[in-house]
Write an enzyme that holds these catalytic residues in place. Structure first.
Site, PDB file in Angstrom:
ATOM      1  N   ASP A   1      38.140  41.574  36.575  1.00 31.48           N
ATOM      2  CA  ASP A   1      37.582  40.604  35.612  1.00 31.48           C
ATOM      3  C   ASP A   1      36.143  40.874  35.169  1.00 31.48           C
ATOM      4  O   ASP A   1      35.349  39.935  34.998  1.00 31.48           O
ATOM      5  CB  ASP A   1      37.664  39.178  36.186  1.00 31.48           C
ATOM      6  CG  ASP A   1      39.088  38.740  36.459  1.00 31.48           C
ATOM      7  OD1 ASP A   1      40.018  39.536  36.231  1.00 31.48           O
ATOM      8  OD2 ASP A   1      39.274  37.607  36.930  1.00 31.48           O
TER       9      ASP A   1
ATOM     10  N   GLU B   1      41.104  37.904  33.466  1.00 30.67           N
ATOM     11  CA  GLU B   1      41.634  36.543  33.540  1.00 30.67           C
ATOM     12  C   GLU B   1      41.860  36.108  32.099  1.00 30.67           C
ATOM     13  O   GLU B   1      40.907  35.967  31.324  1.00 30.67           O
ATOM     14  CB  GLU B   1      40.665  35.601  34.266  1.00 30.67           C
ATOM     15  CG  GLU B   1      41.272  34.221  34.503  1.00 30.67           C
ATOM     16  CD  GLU B   1      40.450  33.337  35.432  1.00 30.67           C
ATOM     17  OE1 GLU B   1      39.557  33.845  36.128  1.00 30.67           O
ATOM     18  OE2 GLU B   1      40.710  32.117  35.440  1.00 30.67           O
TER      19      GLU B   1
ATOM     20  N   LYS C   1      45.888  38.444  33.743  1.00 29.37           N
ATOM     21  CA  LYS C   1      46.375  37.573  34.817  1.00 29.37           C
ATOM     22  C   LYS C   1      46.017  36.126  34.507  1.00 29.37           C
ATOM     23  O   LYS C   1      44.869  35.833  34.157  1.00 29.37           O
ATOM     24  CB  LYS C   1      45.805  38.008  36.164  1.00 29.37           C
ATOM     25  CG  LYS C   1      44.294  37.966  36.256  1.00 29.37           C
ATOM     26  CD  LYS C   1      43.863  38.493  37.621  1.00 29.37           C
ATOM     27  CE  LYS C   1      42.392  38.353  37.881  1.00 29.37           C
ATOM     28  NZ  LYS C   1      41.844  37.013  37.765  1.00 29.37           N
TER      29      LYS C   1
ATOM     30  N   LYS D   1      43.798  33.250  39.445  1.00 28.01           N
ATOM     31  CA  LYS D   1      42.635  33.891  40.048  1.00 28.01           C
ATOM     32  C   LYS D   1      43.049  35.201  40.717  1.00 28.01           C
ATOM     33  O   LYS D   1      42.316  36.177  40.696  1.00 28.01           O
ATOM     34  CB  LYS D   1      41.962  32.952  41.067  1.00 28.01           C
ATOM     35  CG  LYS D   1      41.509  31.610  40.477  1.00 28.01           C
ATOM     36  CD  LYS D   1      40.598  31.773  39.278  1.00 28.01           C
ATOM     37  CE  LYS D   1      40.102  30.430  38.745  1.00 28.01           C
ATOM     38  NZ  LYS D   1      39.523  30.563  37.401  1.00 28.01           N
TER      39      LYS D   1
ATOM     40  N   VAL E   1      34.191  40.682  39.706  1.00 34.24           N
ATOM     41  CA  VAL E   1      33.639  39.331  39.840  1.00 34.24           C
ATOM     42  C   VAL E   1      34.767  38.288  39.765  1.00 34.24           C
ATOM     43  O   VAL E   1      35.818  38.562  39.192  1.00 34.24           O
ATOM     44  CB  VAL E   1      32.616  39.053  38.715  1.00 34.24           C
ATOM     45  CG1 VAL E   1      31.429  39.986  38.839  1.00 34.24           C
ATOM     46  CG2 VAL E   1      33.224  39.165  37.322  1.00 34.24           C
ATOM     47  N   THR E   2      34.507  37.102  40.315  1.00 38.87           N
ATOM     48  CA  THR E   2      33.416  36.799  41.210  1.00 38.87           C
ATOM     49  C   THR E   2      33.924  36.998  42.642  1.00 38.87           C
ATOM     50  O   THR E   2      35.113  36.834  42.905  1.00 38.87           O
ATOM     51  CB  THR E   2      32.894  35.348  41.041  1.00 38.87           C
ATOM     52  OG1 THR E   2      33.944  34.429  41.305  1.00 38.87           O
ATOM     53  CG2 THR E   2      32.359  35.120  39.660  1.00 38.87           C
TER      54      THR E   2
ATOM     55  N   CYS F   1      37.996  35.328  42.129  1.00 36.29           N
ATOM     56  CA  CYS F   1      39.092  36.236  41.778  1.00 36.29           C
ATOM     57  C   CYS F   1      39.146  37.489  42.653  1.00 36.29           C
ATOM     58  O   CYS F   1      40.235  38.014  42.909  1.00 36.29           O
ATOM     59  CB  CYS F   1      39.014  36.596  40.306  1.00 36.29           C
ATOM     60  SG  CYS F   1      39.429  35.187  39.262  1.00 36.29           S
TER      61      CYS F   1
ATOM     62  N   GLN G   1      37.039  39.495  62.318  1.00 31.61           N
ATOM     63  CA  GLN G   1      38.250  39.510  63.152  1.00 31.61           C
ATOM     64  C   GLN G   1      38.994  40.832  63.015  1.00 31.61           C
ATOM     65  O   GLN G   1      40.223  40.872  62.872  1.00 31.61           O
ATOM     66  CB  GLN G   1      39.175  38.349  62.793  1.00 31.61           C
ATOM     67  CG  GLN G   1      38.499  36.975  62.869  1.00 31.61           C
ATOM     68  CD  GLN G   1      39.425  35.861  62.450  1.00 31.61           C
ATOM     69  OE1 GLN G   1      40.325  35.481  63.200  1.00 31.61           O
ATOM     70  NE2 GLN G   1      39.218  35.353  61.245  1.00 31.61           N
TER      71      GLN G   1
HETATM   72  C1  C5J Z   1      36.795  34.925  38.379  1.00 33.17           C
HETATM   73  C2  C5J Z   1      36.389  32.591  38.028  1.00 33.17           C
HETATM   74  N1  C5J Z   1      37.108  36.058  37.737  1.00 33.17           N
HETATM   75  N2  C5J Z   1      35.312  32.582  38.792  1.00 33.17           N
HETATM   76  N3  C5J Z   1      37.059  33.738  37.761  1.00 33.17           N
HETATM   77  O1  C5J Z   1      36.305  34.960  39.482  1.00 33.17           O
HETATM   78  O2  C5J Z   1      36.784  31.561  37.533  1.00 33.17           O
END
Ligand code: C5J
Length: 226
Positions: free
Chosen positions: A24, A72, A129, A132, A157-158, A162, A202
């Protein structure tokens, strides 16, 4: 190849069975006037990772590795955008509304494009997509299986939305995942730190992390003679 500096322990992968997945890196999240800013975020934090992402993308392409880009993105009629997503919160512009870069998070709109610095090349996989995660309601898993991919290196990101969701989906589907820490960012620095730590905790419960300098050194190292 072995990335010795990965945390929590070395990450082993073969280039031919590893894809670079760039999540994204779209104008809607990185430039003013998009979805990220409509939610009240300072988008300048995200653009800082672009040079590091460019360096990894160039090296990965030079090495002949598979590249996957995600966006996205929703259909123009929003039939793949659940009302719960569209009506959540109090953004200044909702998904589908017209903004300075076209309709927010709608496929094909200017703001929905990947930033020019990281634009897909012809032939590279680019996935739209609606969620997320990169695997939800997309053909990504089938495409990776066809290519014999078992390992995924993530950027984008972020971090805690996502990227983390996609990495968790990939982990549950059996991929060994590595996140490049300096090639991912959040609007909330503390969330990035927490996400990076929880992913590798972990015993790499979701996956590994590393910095891009170590991956770049490895990609530049000629293969040992047999
Ligand atoms: C992504 C969002 N790409 N933060 N989307 O992380 O809404």
């Amino acid at each position: 190849m072995q990335l010795d500096q990965a945390q929590p322990f070395p990450y082993n992968f073969e280039l031919k069975s590893t894809a670079l997945v760039i999540i994204d890196m779209q104008r809607d999240f990185i430039e003013p006037g998009g979805f990220g800013e409509s939610l009240g975020n300072d988008v300048s934090l995200l653009s800082a990772i672009v040079p590091a992402c460019q360096a990894v993308l160039a090296a990965w392409r030079d090495a002949g590795g598979l590249v996957v880009h995600t966006r996205e993105a929703h259909r123009a009629d929003l039939s793949d955008c659940p009302p719960a997503k569209r009506h959540r919160g109090n953004p200044s512009l909702r998904i589908g509304d017209a903004g300075p870069m076209g309709r927010i998070l709608v496929a094909g709109e200017p703001g929905n494009q990947i930033i020019p610095a990281l634009a897909p090349l012809p032939g590279e996989i680019a996935i739209d997509k609606p969620g997320k995660g990169a695997f939800y309601a997309t053909p990504l898993h089938e495409l990776l299986q066809q290519e014999g991919i078992t390992h995924l290196v993530f950027m984008g990101v972020t971090t805690e939305v996502c990227v983390q969701t996609s990495m968790r989906e990939a982990n549950d589907r059996g991929y060994d995942c590595l996140l490049l820490e300096d090639c991912t960012e959040s609007y909330f620095p503390a969330f990035k730190t927490a996400a990076v730590e929880m992913l590798r905790a972990q015993g790499a419960i979701v996956g590994w992390t590393a910095t891009s300098d170590h991956l770049l050194s490895l990609l530049a190292t000629p293969p040992a003679r047999q």
